[in-house]
Design a protein around this motif. Structure first.
Motif, PDB file in Angstrom:
ATOM      1  N   SER A   1       0.823  -1.195   0.000  1.00  0.00           N
ATOM      2  CA  SER A   1       0.000   0.000   0.000  1.00  0.00           C
ATOM      3  C   SER A   1       0.860   1.249   0.000  1.00  0.00           C
ATOM      4  O   SER A   1       0.501   2.266  -0.606  1.00  0.00           O
ATOM      5  CB  SER A   1      -0.932   0.011   1.226  1.00  0.00           C
ATOM      6  N   VAL A   2       2.012   1.176   0.711  1.00  0.00           N
ATOM      7  CA  VAL A   2       2.900   2.328   0.740  1.00  0.00           C
ATOM      8  C   VAL A   2       3.402   2.653  -0.658  1.00  0.00           C
ATOM      9  O   VAL A   2       3.686   3.802  -0.997  1.00  0.00           O
ATOM     10  CB  VAL A   2       4.075   2.058   1.705  1.00  0.00           C
ATOM     11  N   MET A   3       3.492   1.626  -1.516  1.00  0.00           N
ATOM     12  CA  MET A   3       3.967   1.841  -2.878  1.00  0.00           C
ATOM     13  C   MET A   3       2.995   2.666  -3.703  1.00  0.00           C
ATOM     14  O   MET A   3       3.370   3.249  -4.711  1.00  0.00           O
ATOM     15  CB  MET A   3       4.192   0.492  -3.580  1.00  0.00           C
TER      16      MET A   3
ATOM     17  N   ALA B   1     -17.732   3.577  -3.656  1.00  0.00           N
ATOM     18  CA  ALA B   1     -16.871   2.567  -3.037  1.00  0.00           C
ATOM     19  C   ALA B   1     -15.786   2.156  -4.025  1.00  0.00           C
ATOM     20  O   ALA B   1     -16.083   1.785  -5.161  1.00  0.00           O
ATOM     21  CB  ALA B   1     -17.694   1.354  -2.617  1.00  0.00           C
ATOM     22  N   ILE B   2     -14.523   2.214  -3.603  1.00  0.00           N
ATOM     23  CA  ILE B   2     -13.392   1.882  -4.474  1.00  0.00           C
ATOM     24  C   ILE B   2     -12.505   0.875  -3.760  1.00  0.00           C
ATOM     25  O   ILE B   2     -12.067   1.089  -2.631  1.00  0.00           O
ATOM     26  CB  ILE B   2     -12.571   3.127  -4.844  1.00  0.00           C
ATOM     27  N   VAL B   3     -12.241  -0.258  -4.431  1.00  0.00           N
ATOM     28  CA  VAL B   3     -11.322  -1.276  -3.923  1.00  0.00           C
ATOM     29  C   VAL B   3     -10.275  -1.539  -5.001  1.00  0.00           C
ATOM     30  O   VAL B   3     -10.621  -1.710  -6.178  1.00  0.00           O
ATOM     31  CB  VAL B   3     -12.043  -2.603  -3.584  1.00  0.00           C
TER      32      VAL B   3
ATOM     33  N   HIS C   1      -6.100  -2.029  -1.142  1.00  0.00           N
ATOM     34  CA  HIS C   1      -6.515  -0.703  -0.661  1.00  0.00           C
ATOM     35  C   HIS C   1      -8.007  -0.523  -0.915  1.00  0.00           C
ATOM     36  O   HIS C   1      -8.542  -0.967  -1.926  1.00  0.00           O
ATOM     37  CB  HIS C   1      -5.741   0.409  -1.381  1.00  0.00           C
ATOM     38  N   LEU C   2      -8.692   0.087   0.052  1.00  0.00           N
ATOM     39  CA  LEU C   2     -10.084   0.468  -0.141  1.00  0.00           C
ATOM     40  C   LEU C   2     -10.327   1.774   0.595  1.00  0.00           C
ATOM     41  O   LEU C   2      -9.691   2.059   1.625  1.00  0.00           O
ATOM     42  CB  LEU C   2     -11.034  -0.616   0.364  1.00  0.00           C
TER      43      LEU C   2
ATOM     44  N   GLU D   1     -12.119  -8.400   7.594  1.00  0.00           N
ATOM     45  CA  GLU D   1     -11.312  -7.315   7.064  1.00  0.00           C
ATOM     46  C   GLU D   1     -11.272  -7.452   5.533  1.00  0.00           C
ATOM     47  O   GLU D   1     -10.927  -8.517   5.009  1.00  0.00           O
ATOM     48  CB  GLU D   1      -9.895  -7.369   7.639  1.00  0.00           C
ATOM     49  N   ILE D   2     -11.654  -6.413   4.826  1.00  0.00           N
ATOM     50  CA  ILE D   2     -11.738  -6.480   3.366  1.00  0.00           C
ATOM     51  C   ILE D   2     -10.348  -6.570   2.745  1.00  0.00           C
ATOM     52  O   ILE D   2     -10.145  -7.280   1.752  1.00  0.00           O
ATOM     53  CB  ILE D   2     -12.499  -5.265   2.815  1.00  0.00           C
ATOM     54  N   LYS D   3      -9.401  -5.856   3.308  1.00  0.00           N
ATOM     55  CA  LYS D   3      -8.044  -5.868   2.756  1.00  0.00           C
ATOM     56  C   LYS D   3      -7.480  -7.282   2.826  1.00  0.00           C
ATOM     57  O   LYS D   3      -7.480  -7.920   3.869  1.00  0.00           O
ATOM     58  CB  LYS D   3      -7.153  -4.895   3.524  1.00  0.00           C
TER      59      LYS D   3
END
Length: 485
Positions: free
Chosen positions: A171-173, A188-190, A200-201, A217-219
């Motif tokens: 995610s940091v990338m 809603a964005i995944v 990421h969401l 947890e969705i991630k």
């Protein structure tokens, strides 16, 4: 000699004859879901194999069918393993479940896509890991979900920590600008990585899946557990290109878009979901109000045309030309009013007591619609409960139409009779019936263009989301309808 059908049921075989009372799976499938006999036969065959699946995998096995309201499902079959403890202590066959406790089941029934290892809550408030596989009929329509449940403490987390390791690093990338943009978008964005796992969401996506009943947890979840349409899922897997469509998911109307991304940030796919439910509900509300206004307009227009016909008859019989001229002028005025009459919609309070509402309708119809020299007893009985004003208005229109038709047509050759309005509370569907002891009628002889039956069918099916049933004999007529409660 009747053929024997054998089912393994609740840890021991039972034998049913085709001449015996239908087994419970058939009762439930006939009572709740909209299934053909051939569909029920498929479920019977699968029900007979539940013990094999249950003992093989050591999990509780169930068959769930979607109810007509699209929001809930009913458990029509179950089997508990003998080799390991069950997740339930008593039978749940016949229980109604919803997305708030079993999101995997409802999702699979709607989408036809397998759901794997999603958290759910049993009727005994126990958290379990649940997987659901769609069951299709010969027309490739989803008719049920084959469900497997096991204790969460045995299966561990539905997504192992190892699978989540490095998610934060990936995610940091992501570019700061991209993350910033998604935070401020209401849709809603995944976003998914090359393995099609969510990395990421945004907040809207988290709230959206919580609304659907997701407890995990969705991630870290795979795309297959998050997409809401089977055709889209198959197409994106096969073609790997952008695809989007508007879908119905229970009571929700959604626009779902899958966007393929290739810019080297670690993201390969974005799932964007827009909730159009409120907009479509307003569209339907306008249509339904238009239907109601057309009905009232039609009745007033017919009454005015009847008056015009009487005046026309008087004009033909009059010997005075001046009188005929005045009558013809008035006929024109009346028909002009009939052509331009508009309907005002009635606005009710938020909640209405259904029993009081139907008593008021009965009193009004008896006062103004009861034929002269007729002694017709009209009664209202059954359950008392509250409904939303929008539902109450539609129910009032349907009952008023049915009661008026009964008084007008059921007792043409009699001076007395009985009409009974019956209210039956139910969850998720309630029911109302209007029954008379008149002479009955032949349904096939009713004009298809009859506005009365047409408006009743439209209101029950499109506005109330229910079903209309009609039965009529020489001993009387019973018309019943259901509506979502």
């Amino acid at each position: 000699m009747p053929r024997k059908i054998v089912f393994l049921w609740k840890k021991r075989p039972k034998i049913f004859l085709e001449t015996d009372r239908p087994i419970i799976i058939q009762d439930l499938c006939k009572k709740y879901p909209d299934l053909a006999d051939s569909d029920i036969d498929i479920l019977k065959q699968i029900a007979g194999k539940l013990p094999l699946f249950s003992e093989l995998y050591g999990t509780d096995m169930f068959i769930d069918c979607l109810l007509r309201n699209g929001e809930n499902a009913v458990v029509v079959a179950e089997y508990k393993p003998t080799s390991r403890p069950s997740v339930i202590s008593k039978s749940v066959v016949g229980e109604i479940v919803g997305k708030s406790v079993e999101p995997a089941v409802i999702r699979t029934l709607h989408t036809g896509v397998t759901s794997t290892d999603l958290k759910s809550i049993t009727v005994e408030q126990r958290t379990v890991s649940q997987s659901a596989v769609p069951v299709f009929n010969s027309d490739t329509r989803v008719i049920a979900a084959l469900v497997s449940e096991e204790p969460l403490e045995r299966g561990g987390e539905t997504h192992a920590p190892a699978n989540r390791a490095g998610l934060s690093e990936r995610s940091v990338m992501l570019t700061g600008d991209l993350l910033s943009v998604t935070r401020h978008i209401n849709d809603a964005i995944v976003m998914f990585d090359s393995e099609w796992k969510a990395i990421h969401l945004n907040r809207s996506a988290r709230e959206f899946y919580q609304k659907l009943g997701y407890m995990d947890e969705i991630k870290g979840m795979p795309l297959g557990n998050l997409i809401l349409d089977r055709d889209m899922y198959d197409l994106i897997r096969r073609e790997k290109q952008d695809v989007g469509k508007e879908i119905r998911y229970g009571s929700l109307t959604l626009h779902v878009q899958c966007v393929v991304i290739n810019h080297g940030s670690g993201i390969v796919l974005a799932l964007i979901i827009s909730d159009l439910s409120e907009l479509r509900a307003k569209d339907r509300e306008l249509i339904h109000k238009s239907v109601a206004m057309q009905e009232i307009h039609h009745r007033i227009k017919n009454n005015l045309q009847n008056i015009a016909s009487i005046l026309r008859l008087q004009a033909r019989r009059s010997q005075d030309e001046g009188t005929r001229h005045v009558l013809r002028e008035n006929i024109g005025r009346i028909l002009s009013i009939a052509a331009t009459h508009e309907i005002l919609a009635k606005v009710g309070v938020d909640c209405v007591e259904i029993n009081d509402l139907l008593c008021r309708i009965r009193d009004n119809v008896a006062r103004y619609g009861l034929p002269a020299a007729k002694a017709i007893d009209i009664s209202v009985e059954g359950d008392a409960f509250q409904v939303m004003s929008s539902t109450a208005n539609t129910v009032a229109l349907v009952v008023n139409e049915l009661l008026t038709n009964a008084l007008e047509h059921a007792f043409t050759d009699r001076s007395e009779g009985m009409v009974k309005i019956r209210i039956d509370y139910g969850a998720p569907m309630a029911g109302i019936s209007v029954e008379d002891d008149g002479g009955g009628f032949t349904l096939s002889e009713v004009r298809q263009e009859s506005l009365g039956f047409g408006i009743v069918r439209a209101l029950v099916k499109d506005t109330l989301g229910g079903e209309l049933t009609v039965s009529s004999t020489e001993q009387g007529t019973r018309i019943a309808f259901t509506f979502s409660n």
